[in-house]
Design a protein around this motif. Structure first.
Motif: not given
Length: 238
Positions: A180-204
């Motif tokens: 689920t965390q990996h999917n959240a990272i990809v969702d954030a990357l696909e959205s183009g939102d750098p803050d969301m991508a960094a947060t998803a990676m940090r949580i993981h």
């Protein structure tokens, strides 16, 4: 270590990869002695590339070379795992930020495929394959950014964190949560939102902090008796 060497390629780097993986998945246990003669005979090579591989593994903090006494797999260091995770967070959150601006549909498809393969490996209880796919997932993000040095830093840090990650599967770190965390990272990357991508990676990457104390308590014979560094204590107190 049922792996064959590619004799046309340099031998020592292949041995490093094979032995590193065997240590990470506890096929070779902490405290176990490694024999140059035995490994050279197993792979049909001279002792020189085996010796070179031992030196590289020593530099990665996975083995200890004791002159006139032998080479031994090191116990897992709580401090080294925590420090490696700290470095991974700094580097991989930066990579996630950059990747969110660079990723294309092919990159998204690759990451989704790796996650699907992880799910399949988990379904077979093939945790060695799951761990290898996890490494491929994170390496793919580094390759999107095209920063070789960052990829090498992450690979080096993984030598410590992956030993704990493998021990945590499937119980302490539930596989569905990691996927689920990996999917959240990809969702954030696909959205183009750098803050969301960094947060998803940090949580993981902080998930290991939940697993580490329990794993050390369950396998005390595999760990050095050490305190966590201050930066990790601060995170756990939040």
């Amino acid at each position: 270590m049922d792996v064959q060497l590619r004799l046309r390629d340099p031998i020592a780097p292949q041995l490093v990869t094979i032995l590193r993986q065997a240590i990470i998945v506890s096929e070779i246990r902490p405290g176990e002695a490694l024999s140059e003669k035995e490994i050279a005979g197993r792979f049909g090579v001279s002792r020189q590339p085996v010796r070179e591989a031992f030196i590289k593994l020593s530099e990665a903090g996975l083995v200890q070379i004791l002159p006139s006494r032998g080479t031994y797999v090191m116990k897992i260091s709580l401090r080294e795992v925590a420090n490696a995770r700290f470095v991974r967070e700094a580097v991989e959150c930066a990579l996630a930020r950059a990747a969110s601006k660079l990723i294309d549909p092919n990159g998204v498809a690759l990451l989704r495929r790796l996650i699907a393969e992880q799910s399949a490996a988990a379904g077979r209880s093939d945790y060695t394959r799951f761990t290898m796919l996890d490494e491929a997932f994170h390496q793919a993000i580094a390759e999107i950014v095209d920063c070789d040095y960052a990829g090498k830093v992450v690979e080096s840090a993984r030598a410590q964190t992956d030993r704990v990650r493998y021990l945590s599967l499937p119980g302490t770190s539930p596989i569905p949560l990691l996927i689920t965390q990996h999917n959240a990272i990809v969702d954030a990357l696909e959205s183009g939102d750098p803050d969301m991508a960094a947060t998803a990676m940090r949580i993981h990457l902080r998930e290991i902090l939940n697993a580490l104390p329990r794993i050390a308590a369950e396998h005390p014979e595999l760990f050095e008796d050490e305190e966590m560094p201050a930066h990790t204590k601060a995170l756990r107190q939040r």
